[in-house]
Design a protein around this motif. Structure first.
Motif, mmCIF file in Angstrom:
data_model
loop_
_atom_site.group_PDB
_atom_site.id
_atom_site.type_symbol
_atom_site.label_atom_id
_atom_site.label_comp_id
_atom_site.label_asym_id
_atom_site.label_seq_id
_atom_site.Cartn_x
_atom_site.Cartn_y
_atom_site.Cartn_z
ATOM 1 N N ALA A 13 53.956 32.512 0.472
ATOM 2 C CA ALA A 13 55.120 31.631 0.584
ATOM 3 C C ALA A 13 55.897 31.937 1.862
ATOM 4 O O ALA A 13 56.381 31.023 2.549
ATOM 5 C CB ALA A 13 56.018 31.783 -0.642
ATOM 6 N N ALA A 14 56.017 33.207 2.212
ATOM 7 C CA ALA A 14 56.709 33.589 3.441
ATOM 8 C C ALA A 14 55.953 33.086 4.670
ATOM 9 O O ALA A 14 56.568 32.646 5.652
ATOM 10 C CB ALA A 14 56.887 35.102 3.501
ATOM 11 N N ASN A 17 56.659 29.490 4.995
ATOM 12 C CA ASN A 17 58.023 29.314 5.485
ATOM 13 C C ASN A 17 58.076 29.495 7.000
ATOM 14 O O ASN A 17 58.764 28.749 7.705
ATOM 15 C CB ASN A 17 58.955 30.304 4.791
ATOM 16 C CG ASN A 17 60.398 30.023 5.057
ATOM 17 O OD1 ASN A 17 60.814 28.873 5.128
ATOM 18 N ND2 ASN A 17 61.187 31.062 5.196
ATOM 19 N N TYR A 18 57.370 30.468 7.520
ATOM 20 C CA TYR A 18 57.311 30.687 8.967
ATOM 21 C C TYR A 18 56.623 29.511 9.652
ATOM 22 O O TYR A 18 57.051 29.048 10.708
ATOM 23 C CB TYR A 18 56.565 31.991 9.255
ATOM 24 C CG TYR A 18 56.402 32.283 10.714
ATOM 25 C CD1 TYR A 18 57.473 32.749 11.475
ATOM 26 C CD2 TYR A 18 55.182 32.090 11.339
ATOM 27 C CE1 TYR A 18 57.326 33.023 12.829
ATOM 28 C CE2 TYR A 18 55.032 32.360 12.684
ATOM 29 C CZ TYR A 18 56.096 32.821 13.420
ATOM 30 O OH TYR A 18 55.954 33.085 14.749
ATOM 31 N N CYS A 20 56.440 26.415 8.644
ATOM 32 C CA CYS A 20 57.118 25.115 8.524
ATOM 33 C C CYS A 20 58.114 24.872 9.654
ATOM 34 O O CYS A 20 58.578 23.751 9.822
ATOM 35 C CB CYS A 20 57.770 24.941 7.158
ATOM 36 S SG CYS A 20 59.383 25.668 6.980
ATOM 37 N N GLY A 27 57.841 21.053 5.074
ATOM 38 C CA GLY A 27 59.158 21.655 4.896
ATOM 39 C C GLY A 27 59.664 21.647 3.471
ATOM 40 O O GLY A 27 60.117 22.674 2.949
ATOM 41 N N THR A 30 57.530 23.826 1.080
ATOM 42 C CA THR A 30 57.762 25.245 1.362
ATOM 43 C C THR A 30 59.108 25.699 0.820
ATOM 44 O O THR A 30 59.228 26.791 0.267
ATOM 45 C CB THR A 30 57.680 25.500 2.874
ATOM 46 O OG1 THR A 30 56.384 25.110 3.323
ATOM 47 C CG2 THR A 30 57.905 26.946 3.187
ATOM 48 N N LYS A 31 60.120 24.855 0.970
ATOM 49 C CA LYS A 31 61.432 25.193 0.434
ATOM 50 C C LYS A 31 61.370 25.408 -1.073
ATOM 51 O O LYS A 31 61.939 26.357 -1.615
ATOM 52 C CB LYS A 31 62.444 24.092 0.738
ATOM 53 C CG LYS A 31 63.813 24.354 0.120
ATOM 54 C CD LYS A 31 64.698 23.124 0.121
ATOM 55 C CE LYS A 31 64.206 22.031 -0.755
ATOM 56 N NZ LYS A 31 64.811 21.947 -2.080
ATOM 57 N N MET A 34 59.730 28.731 -1.810
ATOM 58 C CA MET A 34 60.626 29.858 -1.533
ATOM 59 C C MET A 34 61.695 30.011 -2.619
ATOM 60 O O MET A 34 62.166 31.113 -2.874
ATOM 61 C CB MET A 34 61.296 29.679 -0.167
ATOM 62 C CG MET A 34 60.347 29.785 1.001
ATOM 63 S SD MET A 34 59.498 31.362 1.109
ATOM 64 C CE MET A 34 60.839 32.414 1.637
#
Length: 78
Positions: A13-14, A17-18, A20, A27, A30-31, A34
């Motif tokens: 997930a991290a 996030n990087y 995206c 986006g 991924t949000k 997270m």
């Protein structure tokens, strides 16, 4: 989900996030991934895998920003 599976989810997930930052098309997904970082479930892992499958099918995104019409005046209300 506990232990190694939880750590794996958090790592993936991290990474999403990087990624995206350069891929705005993932986006929202991924949000949501997270948001579940502290207590992921099997369902959350399935959703995270879906992000990966989406990226495999679309390795590249091109964003075009075309010029608009020139605006010669600026009006400020005061």
């Amino acid at each position: 989900m506990q232990g190694e599976a939880k750590k794996n989810y958090q790592t993936q997930a991290a990474r999403a996030n990087y990624l995206c930052l350069d891929r705005p098309d993932i986006g929202f997904a991924t949000k949501e991934a997270m948001r579940k970082l502290s207590a992921p479930t099997q369902r959350d892992l399935v959703a995270l895998k879906k992000i990966g499958r989406f990226l495999v099918g679309r390795p590249r995104v091109v964003s075009e920003f075309k010029y608009g019409a020139w605006c010669g005046t600026l009006t400020v209300a005061g």
